[in-house]
Scaffold this active site. Sequence first.
Site, short mmCIF file in Angstrom:
data_model
loop_
_atom_site.label_atom_id
_atom_site.label_comp_id
_atom_site.label_asym_id
_atom_site.label_seq_id
_atom_site.Cartn_x
_atom_site.Cartn_y
_atom_site.Cartn_z
N ILE A 82 57.08 40.44 49.79
CA ILE A 82 58.04 40.64 48.82
C ILE A 82 57.40 40.33 47.50
O ILE A 82 56.46 39.57 47.45
CB ILE A 82 59.30 39.39 48.93
CG1 ILE A 82 58.93 38.15 49.03
CG2 ILE A 82 60.08 40.08 50.12
CD1 ILE A 82 59.91 37.31 49.09
N ASP A 83 57.83 41.05 46.33
CA ASP A 83 57.36 40.80 45.04
C ASP A 83 57.37 39.36 44.60
O ASP A 83 58.13 38.54 44.75
CB ASP A 83 58.22 41.67 44.05
CG ASP A 83 58.16 43.20 44.63
OD1 ASP A 83 57.14 43.57 45.12
OD2 ASP A 83 59.09 43.75 44.30
#
Length: 304
Positions: A138-139
């Site tokens: 995930i970012d």
Amino acid sequence: MNSISVLVDVESEGERIDKYLSFIFPASSRSYIQKAIESGNVAVNGKAVTKNYKLKANDSVEYTPLEPVKLNVEAQNIPLDIVYEDDDLLVVNKPKGMVVHPAAGNFEGTLVNALLYHCGDSLSGINGVLRPGIVHRIDKDTSGLLIVAKNDFAHRGLAAQIKEHSFSREYRAVVTGHLKEQKGTIVAPIGRNPKDRKKMAVTDVNSKNAVTHYEVLEQFNGYDYIKCVLETGRTHQIRVHMAYSGHPLAGDAVYAKPKPNELKLNGQCLHAALIGFIHPRSGEYMEFKSDLPDWFKQFLNTLK
């Protein structure tokens, strides 16, 4: 290391093998896959191929991950919010602002640094020395749940579920403006932005099908608080799809221009709130939830 065999489906016919394998193992860089191909660790129908080999339906791909080399990333005693852990995997609640794995110019303070301290040598090696245990990402500025594999058996089982889109993944987000429908589905292919390779975009060129289901949970003045359920898992999928719909995520400086009141978010308002998967060893379905973090709640309170 043990090899992994994959049978190519009709949908993937004509795709380059390096791109195909980096898609199956989404936490692997394409350069790592290319290095494996150049080292003779990839065969199609029993024969070595080059990185630009175009796949055919029903090709049998055999992939042997590169032997691990000594990792030049330092283990760091960084606190981890571990939601679940056993001998095969762990589920971590990643804070906003933490990078998942090291990259050029950023070799400290990442989730991998913390995992190396917590797990030692007990992490899968399939995705290479800079991404031990990392099955999906995930970012940096997205918070929430992430699965980490402790061994290659668990990694292969989890990666197969990602490829088959059988993971359950639910997010919470705040978008600008008001969506026309309270519930809806965005179906639009996502690939690299032809004009900016650092961004993703809805495009028909070298893209993959992407499906996002959304539901408006609450409306505020100029914003919607929504739930997003991913049917596919493309890079920046929710961010790209919501921007494409005309309602980018609050605080997202990559796909929109944040308003002054959004700057305090320091990045997109997005939280991975739920993840569900079949445990690769026990076959049991497991599901975990993460409450909204304080920064997210505080932003919602400013909108009320």
